[in-house]
Design a protein around this motif. Structure first.
Motif, PDB file in Angstrom:
ATOM      1  N   VAL A 138     165.779  69.932  46.587  1.00 15.58           N
ATOM      2  CA  VAL A 138     166.413  70.449  45.371  1.00 15.58           C
ATOM      3  C   VAL A 138     165.353  70.970  44.414  1.00 15.58           C
ATOM      4  O   VAL A 138     165.541  71.989  43.740  1.00 15.58           O
ATOM      5  N   GLU A 139     164.213  70.307  44.380  1.00 14.80           N
ATOM      6  CA  GLU A 139     163.129  70.734  43.499  1.00 14.80           C
ATOM      7  C   GLU A 139     162.598  72.104  43.916  1.00 14.80           C
ATOM      8  O   GLU A 139     162.367  72.975  43.062  1.00 14.80           O
ATOM      9  N   SER A 140     162.403  72.312  45.221  1.00 13.71           N
ATOM     10  CA  SER A 140     161.924  73.618  45.663  1.00 13.71           C
ATOM     11  C   SER A 140     162.990  74.689  45.451  1.00 13.71           C
ATOM     12  O   SER A 140     162.670  75.855  45.200  1.00 13.71           O
ATOM     13  N   GLN A 152     172.448  77.296  35.495  1.00 10.79           N
ATOM     14  CA  GLN A 152     173.683  77.654  34.818  1.00 10.79           C
ATOM     15  C   GLN A 152     174.933  77.021  35.417  1.00 10.79           C
ATOM     16  O   GLN A 152     175.966  76.945  34.754  1.00 10.79           O
ATOM     17  N   ASP A 153     174.847  76.587  36.674  1.00 13.67           N
ATOM     18  CA  ASP A 153     176.040  76.107  37.368  1.00 13.67           C
ATOM     19  C   ASP A 153     176.014  74.583  37.506  1.00 13.67           C
ATOM     20  O   ASP A 153     175.142  74.021  38.163  1.00 13.67           O
ATOM     21  N   ARG A 154     177.003  73.938  36.923  1.00 18.17           N
ATOM     22  CA  ARG A 154     177.041  72.471  36.918  1.00 18.17           C
ATOM     23  C   ARG A 154     177.359  71.894  38.294  1.00 18.17           C
ATOM     24  O   ARG A 154     176.961  70.770  38.608  1.00 18.17           O
ATOM     25  N   ILE A 155     178.093  72.649  39.105  1.00 22.14           N
ATOM     26  CA  ILE A 155     178.414  72.145  40.442  1.00 22.14           C
ATOM     27  C   ILE A 155     177.153  72.060  41.294  1.00 22.14           C
ATOM     28  O   ILE A 155     176.928  71.078  42.006  1.00 22.14           O
ATOM     29  N   LEU A 156     176.307  73.079  41.211  1.00 26.90           N
ATOM     30  CA  LEU A 156     175.041  73.026  41.934  1.00 26.90           C
ATOM     31  C   LEU A 156     174.194  71.854  41.446  1.00 26.90           C
ATOM     32  O   LEU A 156     173.563  71.158  42.241  1.00 26.90           O
ATOM     33  N   ALA A 158     175.187  69.090  40.251  1.00 23.55           N
ATOM     34  CA  ALA A 158     175.778  67.797  40.597  1.00 23.55           C
ATOM     35  C   ALA A 158     175.800  67.532  42.099  1.00 23.55           C
ATOM     36  O   ALA A 158     175.918  66.377  42.517  1.00 23.55           O
ATOM     37  N   MET A 159     175.696  68.597  42.914  1.00 20.39           N
ATOM     38  CA  MET A 159     175.821  68.439  44.367  1.00 20.39           C
ATOM     39  C   MET A 159     174.573  68.964  45.056  1.00 20.39           C
ATOM     40  O   MET A 159     174.437  70.169  45.310  1.00 20.39           O
ATOM     41  N   PHE A 257     171.532  67.149  56.526  1.00 18.60           N
ATOM     42  CA  PHE A 257     170.300  66.618  57.112  1.00 18.60           C
ATOM     43  C   PHE A 257     169.153  66.727  56.127  1.00 18.60           C
ATOM     44  O   PHE A 257     168.357  65.798  55.946  1.00 18.60           O
ATOM     45  N   LEU A 258     169.053  67.875  55.454  1.00 19.83           N
ATOM     46  CA  LEU A 258     167.979  68.075  54.483  1.00 19.83           C
ATOM     47  C   LEU A 258     168.087  67.069  53.340  1.00 19.83           C
ATOM     48  O   LEU A 258     167.089  66.577  52.841  1.00 19.83           O
ATOM     49  N   SER A 259     169.324  66.753  52.935  1.00 23.06           N
ATOM     50  CA  SER A 259     169.520  65.774  51.864  1.00 23.06           C
ATOM     51  C   SER A 259     169.005  64.408  52.284  1.00 23.06           C
ATOM     52  O   SER A 259     168.429  63.671  51.483  1.00 23.06           O
ATOM     53  N   ALA A 260     169.178  64.095  53.546  1.00 26.29           N
ATOM     54  CA  ALA A 260     168.751  62.784  54.043  1.00 26.29           C
ATOM     55  C   ALA A 260     167.231  62.649  54.077  1.00 26.29           C
ATOM     56  O   ALA A 260     166.707  61.539  53.996  1.00 26.29           O
TER      57      ALA A 260
END
Length: 262
Positions: A138-140, A152-156, A158-159, A257-260
């Protein structure tokens, strides 16, 4: 088994971005936008009552199939097989500080590709390491061309898995991406229920899994429809022409997978 560098075939492959031809080329963005608006409305409706879920699933799937036909040929693809790119992946990993010794990449048939030791590995021995700079996180994503949309997007915000799916989509479309040697080795499809044909899903109706299948399909379709409208309005150049239902579905699976790994 021979060393991996001798097993994986030719290294020279050309990245291709297929553009629409025939009927696809004549489809206007407005047509797809109208369909995605209808899809978003349908997927935003309350959960139907008992016995009505299958009917809703078929209706959503019908809209998705219409969109998929209009977007046929727009997804970014790569020539050859995944394993053709493994040597480039290992070279890229080695050049950027990852370990590449003591194991090889092997196709374990039903289990898919994985690593197999080529020497004895002692208990608690560190034999595999990957520098964080090689990870898509998420940082990259926030530091990439996706940054303005993320802010600008709250969904991005939050997820994380959706953010990573978009990050992967942007980088896949960029032939000069730092992560291109990695992205070229990713699966183009999965064997999850999102990829099941309608008849295959029908067989699951009497199982406990069917409600999760309906929910996942509906949620993914809703996310696609929502972000399609956002991208069209914002004009995110890196993905506006290649953001398809199929590409998001694939990268959505990969992003889990990337989230894990983060």
């Amino acid at each position: 088994m021979a060393p991996v560098s001798q097993k994986m075939g030719k290294k020279s492959r050309v990245k291709t971005q297929k553009s629409g031809t025939g009927a696809t080329a004549s489809v206007s963005p407005k047509e797809t936008l109208n369909l995605t608006s209808e899809l978003l409305q349908k997927c935003s409706s309350p959960t139907p009552g008992p016995g009505k879920e299958w009917e809703e699933y078929v209706q959503i799937r019908s809209l998705v199939e219409k969109i998929r036909k209009k977007q046929k040929g727009l997804s970014v693809t790569f020539d050859g097989k995944r394993e053709d790119y493994f040597p480039d992946l290992m070279k890229w990993a080695s050049e950027n500080g990852a370990s590449v010794e003591g194991f090889e990449m092997v196709n374990f048939k039903e289990e898919g590709f994985g690593l197999r030791a080529t020497r004895d590995i002692k208990a608690e021995e560190l034999f595999l390491w990957v520098p964080r700079k090689l990870l898509m996180t998420v940082e990259s994503a926030k530091n990439s061309v996706l940054g303005p949309l993320y802010s600008q997007d709250r969904i991005l915000q939050a997820m994380g898995n959706i953010t990573l799916a978009f990050h992967l989509l942007c980088e896949r479309a960029d032939p000069n991406s730092f992560w291109q040697p990695y992205i070229q080795t990713l699966p183009s499809e999965y064997d999850t229920p999102l990829y099941f044909e309608e008849d295959e899903v029908r067989y699951l109706q009497s199982t406990q899994a069917i409600h999760d299948v309906f929910s996942q399909y509906k949620n993914t379709a809703r996310q696609y429809a929502y972000f399609y409208k956002v991208i069209q309005v914002k004009g995110i150049e890196c993905i506006v022409s290649v953001f398809t239902e199929m590409s998001l579905k694939c990268d959505w699976n990969t992003s889990d997978f990337l989230s894990a790994q983060c």
